[in-house]
Design a protein around this motif. Structure first.
Motif, PDB file in Angstrom:
ATOM      1  N   THR A   6       0.845  -1.186   0.000  1.00 46.58           N
ATOM      2  CA  THR A   6       0.000   0.000   0.000  1.00 46.58           C
ATOM      3  C   THR A   6       0.885   1.243   0.000  1.00 46.58           C
ATOM      4  N   TRP A   7       0.270   2.406  -0.157  1.00 45.05           N
ATOM      5  CA  TRP A   7       1.047   3.646  -0.072  1.00 45.05           C
ATOM      6  C   TRP A   7       1.739   3.786   1.276  1.00 45.05           C
ATOM      7  N   PRO A   8       1.050   3.532   2.399  1.00 46.54           N
ATOM      8  CA  PRO A   8       1.758   3.617   3.686  1.00 46.54           C
ATOM      9  C   PRO A   8       2.934   2.642   3.772  1.00 46.54           C
ATOM     10  N   ASP A   9       2.784   1.439   3.205  1.00 43.05           N
ATOM     11  CA  ASP A   9       3.888   0.473   3.192  1.00 43.05           C
ATOM     12  C   ASP A   9       5.086   1.067   2.451  1.00 43.05           C
ATOM     13  N   ARG A  10       4.843   1.555   1.257  1.00 41.57           N
ATOM     14  CA  ARG A  10       5.921   2.097   0.416  1.00 41.57           C
ATOM     15  C   ARG A  10       6.565   3.320   1.055  1.00 41.57           C
ATOM     16  N   PHE A  11       5.748   4.231   1.549  1.00 40.03           N
ATOM     17  CA  PHE A  11       6.250   5.495   2.087  1.00 40.03           C
ATOM     18  C   PHE A  11       7.094   5.282   3.336  1.00 40.03           C
ATOM     19  N   SER A  12       6.778   4.280   4.124  1.00 34.58           N
ATOM     20  CA  SER A  12       7.484   4.070   5.398  1.00 34.58           C
ATOM     21  C   SER A  12       8.504   2.930   5.353  1.00 34.58           C
ATOM     22  N   ASP A  13       8.710   2.333   4.183  1.00 35.04           N
ATOM     23  CA  ASP A  13       9.639   1.192   4.059  1.00 35.04           C
ATOM     24  C   ASP A  13       9.282   0.072   5.030  1.00 35.04           C
ATOM     25  N   THR A  14       7.994  -0.255   5.072  1.00 34.73           N
ATOM     26  CA  THR A  14       7.504  -1.329   5.918  1.00 34.73           C
ATOM     27  C   THR A  14       6.634  -2.258   5.079  1.00 34.73           C
ATOM     28  N   HIS A  15       6.291  -3.384   5.646  1.00 37.98           N
ATOM     29  CA  HIS A  15       5.338  -4.284   4.994  1.00 37.98           C
ATOM     30  C   HIS A  15       4.683  -5.150   6.059  1.00 37.98           C
ATOM     31  N   LEU A  16       3.585  -5.763   5.673  1.00 36.73           N
ATOM     32  CA  LEU A  16       2.868  -6.636   6.594  1.00 36.73           C
ATOM     33  C   LEU A  16       3.230  -8.077   6.298  1.00 36.73           C
ATOM     34  N   ILE A  17       3.330  -8.863   7.353  1.00 37.06           N
ATOM     35  CA  ILE A  17       3.557 -10.298   7.197  1.00 37.06           C
ATOM     36  C   ILE A  17       2.432 -11.037   7.909  1.00 37.06           C
ATOM     37  N   MET A  18       2.160 -12.206   7.443  1.00 36.96           N
ATOM     38  CA  MET A  18       1.158 -13.035   8.099  1.00 36.96           C
ATOM     39  C   MET A  18       1.864 -13.841   9.182  1.00 36.96           C
ATOM     40  N   THR A  19       1.307 -13.831  10.377  1.00 44.51           N
ATOM     41  CA  THR A  19       1.904 -14.576  11.478  1.00 44.51           C
ATOM     42  C   THR A  19       1.232 -15.941  11.569  1.00 44.51           C
ATOM     43  N   PRO A  20       1.950 -16.927  12.060  1.00 47.49           N
ATOM     44  CA  PRO A  20       1.342 -18.252  12.189  1.00 47.49           C
ATOM     45  C   PRO A  20       0.183 -18.221  13.171  1.00 47.49           C
ATOM     46  N   LYS A  21      -0.822 -18.978  12.883  1.00 53.52           N
ATOM     47  CA  LYS A  21      -1.964 -19.069  13.801  1.00 53.52           C
ATOM     48  C   LYS A  21      -1.532 -19.774  15.071  1.00 53.52           C
ATOM     49  N   ARG A  22      -2.054 -19.312  16.189  1.00 52.36           N
ATOM     50  CA  ARG A  22      -1.677 -19.894  17.482  1.00 52.36           C
ATOM     51  C   ARG A  22      -2.029 -21.372  17.576  1.00 52.36           C
TER      52      ARG A  22
END
Length: 134
Positions: free
Chosen positions: A109-125
């Motif tokens: 997303t734009w926030p991802d690109r602008f902040s040099d971050t990304h989301l990852i999926m975490t393993p389900k508990r």
């Protein structure tokens, strides 16, 4: 998942802002630019605290999502600020900054690109607990 987490977090932020508004009303400071600035700073503080400590808001935790910097480290306070500031126009432009991920080759997303971050999926508990029992 992102939309569900964002919806969940929005409800939490609204509750926090209602509490802050109540407190500010008690001191007769619930109008004008100072009031609006306090609400904006409160919203930023809400997200920054969760993003910096654990990489997850409660909504992100519910949907097994974590935010990390592009080097897979926890994000910095500056990245939190950049992400938050990029989220504002992303939402105000009818969500275009978030819909961008549908066309982005890296699904960012734009926030991802602008902040040099990304989301990852975490393993389900549940999967983690089942692995430990085996």
């Amino acid at each position: 998942r992102r939309l569900a987490a964002l919806t969940y977090d929005t409800l939490q932020v609204i509750a926090v802002l209602m509490l802050v508004t109540l407190l500010l009303a008690l001191v007769k400071l619930n109008q004008g630019p100072v009031y609006q600035s306090i609400l904006l700073l409160t919203t930023f503080a809400f997200f920054a605290k969760f993003w910096r400590h654990g990489g997850q808001t409660l909504g992100m935790k519910s949907w097994d999502i974590r935010i990390v910097s592009n080097n897979d480290q926890p994000i910095t306070l500056m990245q939190c600020l950049l992400r938050f500031m990029a989220a504002i126009p992303s939402l105000l432009l009818f969500g275009l900054g978030y819909l961008w991920m549908l066309f982005d080759k890296d699904k960012l997303t734009w926030p991802d690109r602008f902040s040099d971050t990304h989301l990852i999926m975490t393993p389900k508990r549940d999967k983690l607990f089942n692995k430990k029992k085996s």
